[in-house]
Design a protein around this motif. Structure first.
Motif, PDB file in Angstrom:
ATOM      1  N   ILE A  58      11.330  -4.194  -9.693  1.00 45.33           N
ATOM      2  CA  ILE A  58      12.280  -3.597  -8.622  1.00 45.33           C
ATOM      3  C   ILE A  58      13.691  -3.777  -8.985  1.00 45.33           C
ATOM      4  N   ARG A  59      14.039  -5.046  -9.283  1.00 47.00           N
ATOM      5  CA  ARG A  59      15.504  -5.427  -9.663  1.00 47.00           C
ATOM      6  C   ARG A  59      15.935  -4.940 -11.025  1.00 47.00           C
ATOM      7  N   LYS A  60      14.825  -5.114 -11.731  1.00 47.04           N
ATOM      8  CA  LYS A  60      15.311  -4.822 -13.322  1.00 47.04           C
ATOM      9  C   LYS A  60      15.283  -3.223 -13.343  1.00 47.04           C
ATOM     10  N   ASN A  61      14.556  -2.307 -12.656  1.00 40.68           N
ATOM     11  CA  ASN A  61      14.386  -0.976 -12.792  1.00 40.68           C
ATOM     12  C   ASN A  61      15.378  -0.295 -11.902  1.00 40.68           C
ATOM     13  N   ASN A  62      15.744  -0.954 -11.074  1.00 38.80           N
ATOM     14  CA  ASN A  62      16.816  -0.407  -9.808  1.00 38.80           C
ATOM     15  C   ASN A  62      16.009   0.639  -8.772  1.00 38.80           C
ATOM     16  N   LEU A  63      15.164  -0.064  -8.350  1.00 37.80           N
ATOM     17  CA  LEU A  63      14.275   1.134  -7.417  1.00 37.80           C
ATOM     18  C   LEU A  63      14.901   0.941  -6.045  1.00 37.80           C
ATOM     19  N   ASP A  64      15.858   1.691  -5.764  1.00 34.46           N
ATOM     20  CA  ASP A  64      16.690   1.528  -4.523  1.00 34.46           C
ATOM     21  C   ASP A  64      16.289   2.162  -3.466  1.00 34.46           C
ATOM     22  N   TRP A  65      15.229   2.394  -3.206  1.00 37.57           N
ATOM     23  CA  TRP A  65      14.426   3.049  -2.166  1.00 37.57           C
ATOM     24  C   TRP A  65      13.845   1.958  -1.338  1.00 37.57           C
ATOM     25  N   ILE A  66      12.989   2.406  -0.443  1.00 37.23           N
ATOM     26  CA  ILE A  66      12.274   1.436   0.477  1.00 37.23           C
ATOM     27  C   ILE A  66      10.984   1.043  -0.254  1.00 37.23           C
ATOM     28  N   ASN A  67      11.240  -0.311  -0.679  1.00 40.14           N
ATOM     29  CA  ASN A  67       9.905  -1.019  -1.205  1.00 40.14           C
ATOM     30  C   ASN A  67       9.274  -1.830  -0.292  1.00 40.14           C
ATOM     31  N   VAL A  68       7.946  -1.765   0.034  1.00 36.62           N
ATOM     32  CA  VAL A  68       7.250  -2.412   0.814  1.00 36.62           C
ATOM     33  C   VAL A  68       5.887  -2.950   0.117  1.00 36.62           C
ATOM     34  N   ALA A  69       5.239  -3.930   0.979  1.00 36.35           N
ATOM     35  CA  ALA A  69       3.841  -4.447   0.306  1.00 36.35           C
ATOM     36  C   ALA A  69       3.267  -5.239   1.570  1.00 36.35           C
ATOM     37  N   ASP A  70       1.909  -4.978   1.492  1.00 40.48           N
ATOM     38  CA  ASP A  70       1.046  -5.656   2.694  1.00 40.48           C
ATOM     39  C   ASP A  70       0.729  -6.717   2.312  1.00 40.48           C
ATOM     40  N   ARG A  71       1.778  -7.716   2.141  1.00 44.61           N
ATOM     41  CA  ARG A  71       1.510  -9.285   1.796  1.00 44.61           C
ATOM     42  C   ARG A  71       0.568  -9.989   2.863  1.00 44.61           C
ATOM     43  N   TYR A  72       0.383  -9.472   4.156  1.00 40.75           N
ATOM     44  CA  TYR A  72      -0.437 -10.298   4.780  1.00 40.75           C
ATOM     45  C   TYR A  72      -1.635  -9.557   5.088  1.00 40.75           C
ATOM     46  N   HIS A  73      -2.029  -8.581   4.486  1.00 46.14           N
ATOM     47  CA  HIS A  73      -3.387  -7.723   4.483  1.00 46.14           C
ATOM     48  C   HIS A  73      -3.547  -7.195   5.814  1.00 46.14           C
ATOM     49  N   THR A  74      -2.685  -6.647   6.379  1.00 47.84           N
ATOM     50  CA  THR A  74      -2.931  -6.305   7.938  1.00 47.84           C
ATOM     51  C   THR A  74      -3.057  -4.705   7.837  1.00 47.84           C
ATOM     52  N   SER A  75      -2.621  -3.739   7.190  1.00 52.16           N
ATOM     53  CA  SER A  75      -2.646  -2.296   7.205  1.00 52.16           C
ATOM     54  C   SER A  75      -4.145  -1.586   6.810  1.00 52.16           C
ATOM     55  N   ASN A  76      -4.656  -2.375   5.918  1.00 54.08           N
ATOM     56  CA  ASN A  76      -6.042  -1.449   5.343  1.00 54.08           C
ATOM     57  C   ASN A  76      -5.588  -0.237   4.713  1.00 54.08           C
ATOM     58  N   PHE A  77      -4.383   0.021   4.184  1.00 54.11           N
ATOM     59  CA  PHE A  77      -4.019   1.184   3.760  1.00 54.11           C
ATOM     60  C   PHE A  77      -5.036   1.860   2.613  1.00 54.11           C
ATOM     61  N   HIS A  78      -5.551   0.888   1.938  1.00 57.07           N
ATOM     62  CA  HIS A  78      -6.296   1.290   0.588  1.00 57.07           C
ATOM     63  C   HIS A  78      -7.504   2.236   1.272  1.00 57.07           C
ATOM     64  N   HIS A  79      -7.923   1.970   2.539  1.00 61.56           N
ATOM     65  CA  HIS A  79      -8.940   2.699   3.091  1.00 61.56           C
ATOM     66  C   HIS A  79      -8.182   4.132   3.871  1.00 61.56           C
ATOM     67  N   VAL A  80      -7.451   3.731   4.559  1.00 60.84           N
ATOM     68  CA  VAL A  80      -6.779   4.920   5.207  1.00 60.84           C
ATOM     69  C   VAL A  80      -6.386   6.029   4.528  1.00 60.84           C
ATOM     70  N   PHE A  81      -5.529   5.597   3.389  1.00 57.16           N
ATOM     71  CA  PHE A  81      -4.997   6.498   2.630  1.00 57.16           C
ATOM     72  C   PHE A  81      -5.821   6.827   1.325  1.00 57.16           C
ATOM     73  N   ALA A  82      -7.182   6.467   1.396  1.00 57.41           N
ATOM     74  CA  ALA A  82      -8.145   6.764   0.354  1.00 57.41           C
ATOM     75  C   ALA A  82      -7.385   6.535  -1.110  1.00 57.41           C
ATOM     76  N   ILE A  83      -6.847   5.205  -1.265  1.00 57.18           N
ATOM     77  CA  ILE A  83      -6.279   4.785  -2.556  1.00 57.18           C
ATOM     78  C   ILE A  83      -7.320   4.210  -3.336  1.00 57.18           C
ATOM     79  N   VAL A  84      -7.925   4.831  -4.363  1.00 59.44           N
ATOM     80  CA  VAL A  84      -8.951   4.320  -5.352  1.00 59.44           C
ATOM     81  C   VAL A  84      -8.323   3.866  -6.620  1.00 59.44           C
ATOM     82  N   SER A  85      -7.375   4.524  -6.840  1.00 60.28           N
ATOM     83  CA  SER A  85      -6.355   4.429  -8.436  1.00 60.28           C
ATOM     84  C   SER A  85      -4.879   4.926  -7.942  1.00 60.28           C
TER      85      SER A  85
END
Length: 474
Positions: A406-433
């Protein structure tokens, strides 16, 4: 005495088995004598919708036979064949078609030399004899039409077409119950009446399309399941869905229900139509068509209707539909609240933006590394127009490297990660790739998904035009 008894019992068993075999002759026996196929491996095949299949033998393997030195071979089983149009295929791709219906014990003779198709002859199968007569007739007429086409003589081409149609009409009148008649009828196109005029005196330009679509299946007998195993039915259904129906989910759903309603007249027809439409739109490349898949799963995949689907398959299909339903086009984005790089929780519903790009990615994904720089460039030019990016890192195990990227490529938008594994977003948003792109409007409703970064401008421009048109009407 005991030995004699044993021998007698064995004899009875053998006699019983032999009698049983004699009492159960094969239910179909197709004998062929084809010059030119000597010693060739031959397979028995059939049509099913848009595909062709090889019949299986009693062991579940391809039903193959080897022609003898005279080109003779036979297919036979103790089960009946489903009615339809079948074919014999060789490894060298030589093939010919014939009809299977009530007559399932007959023979066909022919010679691959010269015009193979026109010299076929059937014995003990009047319908196949008539089918081969038709093939000979239509071959002659085709050659006539080709000649007139070279001469650019449209009047004579029309005359040939009328002759062929009269031939078919006469056949249908004489043999209304034959499969060939059903095929002939299904191929008839609607005849357009004169175009009516509008109140302003001008011709109604939409009438031909509306009439043609409304009468497209007038001659297709959906109560005749034999059509499923012919090459005729599938092209008609495909044309209706692909060419005569607007490629938007609501229109396709109406068309799908219309087709299924017709197909309910026959069990085999219903199975094919429901399965084909469901599979077609589950795997469609057109955005939003997963709504059609969900509709089919919700309305037609019940144990009493989808009799061909096992309970485990039905459960998986239902689970897939339930997974997709919350993220269909037009739905409000599912709840998503994740920590950013400084551990502050970023709630997607709280993002103040005219449009929000929800971007699921992985800093270490090869394709993401190609798409992310494109998104950065696009964002830099679009953010002044009230556009935000909510980027979700899908690899929660390498967060230090993620932050470094993020720092090296200047990604100055909203950057988030499910570091606590609470959202189950892979399933909710059908993320397989990855990457996966969703586009949300100001109210956080999904207006696009599974698109490339290069399509963002087009999607947003189109939505702005729709909103402006709505405001204009109001």
């Amino acid at each position: 005495m005991s030995k004699l008894k044993t021998f007698f019992l064995c004899t009875c068993l053998y006699v019983s088995a032999a009698y049983s075999a004699m009492a159960a002759p094969p239910k179909y026996k197709l004998s062929f004598a084809i010059k030119g196929l000597e010693h060739k491996v031959c397979l028995l095949g059939f049509y099913y919708g848009d595909k062709t299949y090889i019949s299986l033998d009693k062991n579940g393997k391809d039903d193959t036979v080897v022609a003898d030195a005279h080109g003779s071979f036979t297919f036979s089983r103790d089960t009946t064949l489903q009615p339809g149009i079948y074919f014999v295929l060789t490894r060298t791709k030589k093939s010919f078609q014939f009809i299977i219906d009530k007559e399932q014990k007959f023979s066909i003779e022919g010679d691959t030399a010269g015009d193979f198709i026109t010299n076929l002859k059937a014995k003990e199968s009047p319908e196949n004899s008539m089918f081969f007569d038709y093939l000979r007739y239509v071959t002659v007429k085709h050659l006539e039409a080709v000649k007139y086409e070279k001469q650019k003589n449209s009047a004579m081409i029309d005359s040939v077409n009328r002759e062929v149609q009269r031939y078919k009409d006469d056949f249908v009148r004489k043999h209304p119950d034959m499969l060939l008649s059903t095929v002939f009828k299904a191929n008839e196109e609607p005849v357009l009446p004169p175009t009516p005029k509008l109140p302003n005196g001008r011709p109604d330009s939409t009438f031909p399309y509306r009439y043609y679509k409304a009468h497209f299946f007038d001659h297709v007998n959906f109560s005749d399941g034999r059509l499923v195993r012919t090459p005729v039915l599938f092209p008609l259904i495909k044309e209706y869905l692909d060419r005569l129906t607007m490629p938007i989910p609501d229109s396709v759903i109406v068309a799908a229900d219309y087709l299924v309603g017709k197909a309910k007249a026959n069990r085999e027809m219903f199975k094919f139509v429901v399965a084909y439409i469901t599979n077609k739109y589950e795997t469609s490349n057109i955005m939003g068509m997963d709504a059609v898949f969900v509709h089919m799963a919700d309305n037609y995949y019940t144990p009493d209707q989808a009799y061909w689907v096992s309970p485990s398959q039905l459960e998986k299909l239902k689970e897939r539909a339930a997974q997709l339903k919350p993220v269909l086009i037009g739905k409000h984005v599912p709840p998503l609240a994740l920590p950013d790089t400084s551990l502050a929780i970023q709630v997607i519903d709280s993002v103040r933006a005219r449009y929000t790009v929800l971007y699921f990615w992985d800093y270490d994904c090869g394709f993401c590394q190609k798409e992310t720089p494109k998104l950065v460039k696009w964002y830099d030019s679009a953010k002044a127009q009230g556009i935000e990016v909510y980027a979700v890192e899908t690899n929660e195990n390498e967060l230090a490297k993620w932050k470094d990227y993020i720092r090296k490529n200047n990604l100055d938008w909203i950057n988030v990660a499910d570091r606590y594994h609470t959202s189950n977003f892979h399933h909710v948003f059908a993320i397989v790739s990855t990457p996966v792109v969703y586009v949300l409007d100001e109210n956080k409703n999904i207006i696009a998904k599974n698109i490339d970064v290069s399509e963002l401008n087009k999607v947003i421009k189109h939505d702005i035009e729709i909103q402006n048109a709505k405001r204009g009407k109001n």
